[in-house]
Design a protein around this motif. Sequence first.
Motif, PDB file in Angstrom:
ATOM      1  N   GLY A   1     -12.203  24.147 -66.247  1.00  0.00           N
ATOM      2  CA  GLY A   1     -13.297  24.431 -65.322  1.00  0.00           C
ATOM      3  C   GLY A   1     -14.053  23.193 -64.901  1.00  0.00           C
ATOM      4  N   GLU A   2     -14.207  22.241 -65.837  1.00  0.00           N
ATOM      5  CA  GLU A   2     -14.966  21.015 -65.562  1.00  0.00           C
ATOM      6  C   GLU A   2     -14.114  19.801 -65.931  1.00  0.00           C
ATOM      7  OE1 GLU A   2     -17.732  21.372 -64.029  1.00  0.00           O
ATOM      8  OE2 GLU A   2     -18.364  23.417 -64.538  1.00  0.00           O
ATOM      9  N   GLY A   3     -13.386  19.268 -64.963  1.00  0.00           N
ATOM     10  CA  GLY A   3     -12.546  18.103 -65.183  1.00  0.00           C
ATOM     11  C   GLY A   3     -13.231  16.832 -64.710  1.00  0.00           C
ATOM     12  N   PHE A   4     -13.284  15.826 -65.588  1.00  0.00           N
ATOM     13  CA  PHE A   4     -13.948  14.553 -65.282  1.00  0.00           C
ATOM     14  C   PHE A   4     -12.930  13.416 -65.264  1.00  0.00           C
ATOM     15  CE2 PHE A   4     -17.533  17.019 -66.757  1.00  0.00           C
ATOM     16  CZ  PHE A   4     -18.637  16.508 -66.071  1.00  0.00           C
ATOM     17  N   ALA A   5     -12.876  12.681 -64.166  1.00  0.00           N
ATOM     18  CA  ALA A   5     -12.118  11.436 -64.111  1.00  0.00           C
ATOM     19  C   ALA A   5     -13.068  10.285 -64.422  1.00  0.00           C
ATOM     20  CB  ALA A   5     -11.495  11.240 -62.736  1.00  0.00           C
ATOM     21  N   MET A   6     -12.668   9.416 -65.316  1.00  0.00           N
ATOM     22  CA  MET A   6     -13.487   8.270 -65.667  1.00  0.00           C
ATOM     23  C   MET A   6     -13.616   7.322 -64.476  1.00  0.00           C
ATOM     24  SD  MET A   6     -14.161   9.015 -68.837  1.00  0.00           S
ATOM     25  CE  MET A   6     -14.805   7.503 -69.583  1.00  0.00           C
ATOM     26  N   GLY A   7     -14.690   6.541 -64.456  1.00  0.00           N
ATOM     27  CA  GLY A   7     -14.885   5.598 -63.366  1.00  0.00           C
ATOM     28  C   GLY A   7     -13.796   4.551 -63.283  1.00  0.00           C
ATOM     29  N   ASN A   8     -13.117   4.294 -64.400  1.00  0.00           N
ATOM     30  CA  ASN A   8     -12.016   3.334 -64.461  1.00  0.00           C
ATOM     31  C   ASN A   8     -10.650   3.997 -64.303  1.00  0.00           C
ATOM     32  OD1 ASN A   8     -13.208   4.011 -67.330  1.00  0.00           O
ATOM     33  ND2 ASN A   8     -10.999   3.807 -67.617  1.00  0.00           N
ATOM     34  N   ALA A   9     -10.633   5.240 -63.847  1.00  0.00           N
ATOM     35  CA  ALA A   9      -9.377   6.000 -63.760  1.00  0.00           C
ATOM     36  C   ALA A   9      -8.423   5.414 -62.724  1.00  0.00           C
ATOM     37  CB  ALA A   9      -9.665   7.455 -63.419  1.00  0.00           C
ATOM     38  N   HIS A  10      -7.157   5.760 -62.870  1.00  0.00           N
ATOM     39  CA  HIS A  10      -6.160   5.438 -61.845  1.00  0.00           C
ATOM     40  C   HIS A  10      -6.648   6.022 -60.519  1.00  0.00           C
ATOM     41  CE1 HIS A  10      -2.421   5.456 -59.577  1.00  0.00           C
ATOM     42  NE2 HIS A  10      -1.842   4.727 -60.526  1.00  0.00           N
ATOM     43  N   PRO A  11      -6.585   5.260 -59.424  1.00  0.00           N
ATOM     44  CA  PRO A  11      -7.128   5.739 -58.142  1.00  0.00           C
ATOM     45  C   PRO A  11      -6.585   7.083 -57.690  1.00  0.00           C
ATOM     46  CG  PRO A  11      -6.569   3.416 -58.007  1.00  0.00           C
ATOM     47  CD  PRO A  11      -6.050   3.900 -59.323  1.00  0.00           C
ATOM     48  N   ASP A  12      -5.353   7.405 -58.055  1.00  0.00           N
ATOM     49  CA  ASP A  12      -4.751   8.664 -57.615  1.00  0.00           C
ATOM     50  C   ASP A  12      -5.225   9.867 -58.419  1.00  0.00           C
ATOM     51  OD1 ASP A  12      -3.335   7.217 -55.755  1.00  0.00           O
ATOM     52  OD2 ASP A  12      -1.491   7.125 -56.948  1.00  0.00           O
ATOM     53  N   LEU A  13      -5.975   9.627 -59.503  1.00  0.00           N
ATOM     54  CA  LEU A  13      -6.387  10.731 -60.367  1.00  0.00           C
ATOM     55  C   LEU A  13      -7.598  11.483 -59.830  1.00  0.00           C
ATOM     56  CD1 LEU A  13      -5.855  12.187 -63.116  1.00  0.00           C
ATOM     57  CD2 LEU A  13      -7.555  10.632 -64.120  1.00  0.00           C
ATOM     58  N   PHE A  14      -8.444  10.816 -59.070  1.00  0.00           N
ATOM     59  CA  PHE A  14      -9.721  11.420 -58.670  1.00  0.00           C
ATOM     60  C   PHE A  14      -9.553  12.727 -57.907  1.00  0.00           C
ATOM     61  CE2 PHE A  14     -10.825   6.843 -59.074  1.00  0.00           C
ATOM     62  CZ  PHE A  14     -11.701   6.973 -60.141  1.00  0.00           C
ATOM     63  N   GLN A  15      -8.470  12.865 -57.155  1.00  0.00           N
ATOM     64  CA  GLN A  15      -8.252  14.083 -56.376  1.00  0.00           C
ATOM     65  C   GLN A  15      -8.003  15.307 -57.258  1.00  0.00           C
ATOM     66  OE1 GLN A  15      -4.324  14.054 -54.258  1.00  0.00           O
ATOM     67  NE2 GLN A  15      -3.972  12.148 -55.398  1.00  0.00           N
ATOM     68  N   TYR A  16      -7.652  15.088 -58.515  1.00  0.00           N
ATOM     69  CA  TYR A  16      -7.366  16.202 -59.423  1.00  0.00           C
ATOM     70  C   TYR A  16      -8.576  16.597 -60.263  1.00  0.00           C
ATOM     71  CZ  TYR A  16      -2.551  15.085 -58.225  1.00  0.00           C
ATOM     72  OH  TYR A  16      -1.391  14.843 -57.533  1.00  0.00           O
ATOM     73  N   ALA A  17      -9.657  15.834 -60.176  1.00  0.00           N
ATOM     74  CA  ALA A  17     -10.833  16.084 -61.011  1.00  0.00           C
ATOM     75  C   ALA A  17     -11.969  16.673 -60.190  1.00  0.00           C
ATOM     76  CB  ALA A  17     -11.287  14.780 -61.661  1.00  0.00           C
ATOM     77  N   LYS A  18     -12.692  17.584 -60.790  1.00  0.00           N
ATOM     78  CA  LYS A  18     -13.868  18.162 -60.141  1.00  0.00           C
ATOM     79  C   LYS A  18     -15.002  17.153 -60.084  1.00  0.00           C
ATOM     80  CE  LYS A  18     -16.985  22.175 -60.553  1.00  0.00           C
ATOM     81  NZ  LYS A  18     -17.262  23.414 -61.352  1.00  0.00           N
ATOM     82  N   HIS A  19     -15.076  16.266 -61.099  1.00  0.00           N
ATOM     83  CA  HIS A  19     -16.167  15.308 -61.205  1.00  0.00           C
ATOM     84  C   HIS A  19     -15.626  13.896 -61.418  1.00  0.00           C
ATOM     85  CE1 HIS A  19     -18.760  18.808 -61.946  1.00  0.00           C
ATOM     86  NE2 HIS A  19     -17.921  19.171 -62.908  1.00  0.00           N
ATOM     87  N   LYS A  20     -16.415  12.914 -61.025  1.00  0.00           N
ATOM     88  CA  LYS A  20     -16.184  11.517 -61.379  1.00  0.00           C
ATOM     89  C   LYS A  20     -17.371  11.050 -62.212  1.00  0.00           C
ATOM     90  CE  LYS A  20     -15.629   6.844 -59.479  1.00  0.00           C
ATOM     91  NZ  LYS A  20     -15.524   6.024 -58.227  1.00  0.00           N
ATOM     92  N   THR A  21     -17.089  10.478 -63.374  1.00  0.00           N
ATOM     93  CA  THR A  21     -18.154   9.950 -64.212  1.00  0.00           C
ATOM     94  C   THR A  21     -18.097   8.435 -64.226  1.00  0.00           C
ATOM     95  OG1 THR A  21     -19.213  10.111 -66.387  1.00  0.00           O
ATOM     96  CG2 THR A  21     -16.795  10.104 -66.355  1.00  0.00           C
ATOM     97  N   THR A  22     -18.903   7.799 -65.040  1.00  0.00           N
ATOM     98  CA  THR A  22     -18.915   6.343 -65.115  1.00  0.00           C
ATOM     99  C   THR A  22     -17.737   5.849 -65.959  1.00  0.00           C
ATOM    100  OG1 THR A  22     -20.503   6.581 -66.931  1.00  0.00           O
ATOM    101  CG2 THR A  22     -21.400   6.111 -64.750  1.00  0.00           C
ATOM    102  N   LYS A  23     -17.610   4.545 -66.071  1.00  0.00           N
ATOM    103  CA  LYS A  23     -16.473   3.949 -66.761  1.00  0.00           C
ATOM    104  C   LYS A  23     -16.562   4.130 -68.274  1.00  0.00           C
ATOM    105  CE  LYS A  23     -15.623   0.369 -63.268  1.00  0.00           C
ATOM    106  NZ  LYS A  23     -15.501  -1.100 -63.009  1.00  0.00           N
ATOM    107  N   VAL A  24     -15.447   3.891 -68.927  1.00  0.00           N
ATOM    108  CA  VAL A  24     -15.387   3.980 -70.381  1.00  0.00           C
ATOM    109  C   VAL A  24     -16.315   2.960 -71.034  1.00  0.00           C
ATOM    110  CG1 VAL A  24     -13.405   2.408 -70.562  1.00  0.00           C
ATOM    111  CG2 VAL A  24     -13.820   4.096 -72.377  1.00  0.00           C
ATOM    112  N   ILE A  25     -16.586   1.848 -70.359  1.00  0.00           N
ATOM    113  CA  ILE A  25     -17.499   0.836 -70.892  1.00  0.00           C
ATOM    114  C   ILE A  25     -18.939   1.094 -70.456  1.00  0.00           C
ATOM    115  CG2 ILE A  25     -15.736  -0.956 -71.082  1.00  0.00           C
ATOM    116  CD1 ILE A  25     -16.788  -2.104 -68.417  1.00  0.00           C
ATOM    117  N   ASP A  26     -19.154   2.212 -69.774  1.00  0.00           N
ATOM    118  CA  ASP A  26     -20.498   2.544 -69.291  1.00  0.00           C
ATOM    119  C   ASP A  26     -20.829   4.010 -69.565  1.00  0.00           C
ATOM    120  OD1 ASP A  26     -22.967   2.297 -68.013  1.00  0.00           O
ATOM    121  OD2 ASP A  26     -22.140   2.633 -66.000  1.00  0.00           O
ATOM    122  N   SER A  27     -20.593   4.436 -70.800  1.00  0.00           N
ATOM    123  CA  SER A  27     -20.993   5.774 -71.274  1.00  0.00           C
ATOM    124  C   SER A  27     -20.433   6.915 -70.433  1.00  0.00           C
ATOM    125  CB  SER A  27     -22.532   5.866 -71.327  1.00  0.00           C
ATOM    126  OG  SER A  27     -23.074   4.894 -72.187  1.00  0.00           O
TER     127      SER A  27
END
Length: 263
Positions: free
Chosen positions: A224-250
Amino acid sequence: MTNYKILFLDIDGTILRPDDTIEESTKKAVAEVKQKGVEVFLATGRPLHEIAHIAEELSIESFIGYNGAYAIHKGEDIFRTPMKTETVKSFVEIAKNNGHELVLYTHEKNIFSNLESSLVKDFIHAFHIKNNEAYSLDVIHSILGITLINLSENEQALYEKDDPSIHLSQVNVDGLRHCYDVIRDNVNKGIAVQHILELLNIPKESAIAFGDGMNDKEMLSFVGEGFAMGNAHPDLFQYAKHKTTKVIDSGIYNGLKSLGLID
C-alpha cells in the motif's frame, strides 16, 4: 491514519549506507514501529546466511532473502524455492563462454565461478561476504539465486533470451554497476510479500516497503505504501507511491514519519 501492520526493508542502499553502517535514525525508526506492533522484515537480494549481523543490530527476526526465493517469519521457514537446474547450468555455461563471473547462492554458501578473479574479489569485499566456495556440480540443485558479474548492458539478452520468465536487475551499489541479479517473474520480492501478507492475514493497504534497486520494483508496487529512496535507481521511482530522502539522509525515518508512524 491507516492501521499499518507490516514493514519490509531492503538492505543495501536502503538500510546500509555506502560505508556499511546503519544510521541512528534508522535504528530509532525500526525500534519505534516495532514498539507499536508493526512486524518488520528484512527483504534483500542477499543470502540470509550473510545478514545475521544486520538483523541483530536492528533486532529483526523475519526475512525475505535471495530476491524472494526464501522467507522466514520469526525463525520459522515460510517457503524456499530453488531455481530450475537447467537454468543454473545454462547460466554457468553462458558466463564461461562470455568472460563473465557469477555467484550462486545456496542456503548456506556463496558459490563463485572463480574465487581468484579480481572482479569476484571486489564483489566479496563490497558485500563483506564470508561463506564462499568455488563452483562444483554438486550444488546445482540447491541454488536459490544468482548474481552475474562483469556484464555490459547489451549482454543481458544472452541470459534472458531463452526464458521469458527471467530478467536481470542491475545491482544498485556504487562500483558494481556491471553486476546483475537474476530475477524470476514468479519468484521475487513482490511475490514473497504477497505470500507473507496472505499467511499473516494482512491487507496490502497495511503494508509498507522501502527499496532502492530495480529488484525492489515488484515489492514497492504491491504494498500500500511503497517508498523509493532518494538514492534509488532512476527507473525505480515509477514503481513507488512515495519518494523519500537518501539512505545517508534518514530516508527510512523520514518516510515513516510522513505516514505518522513515528514522531
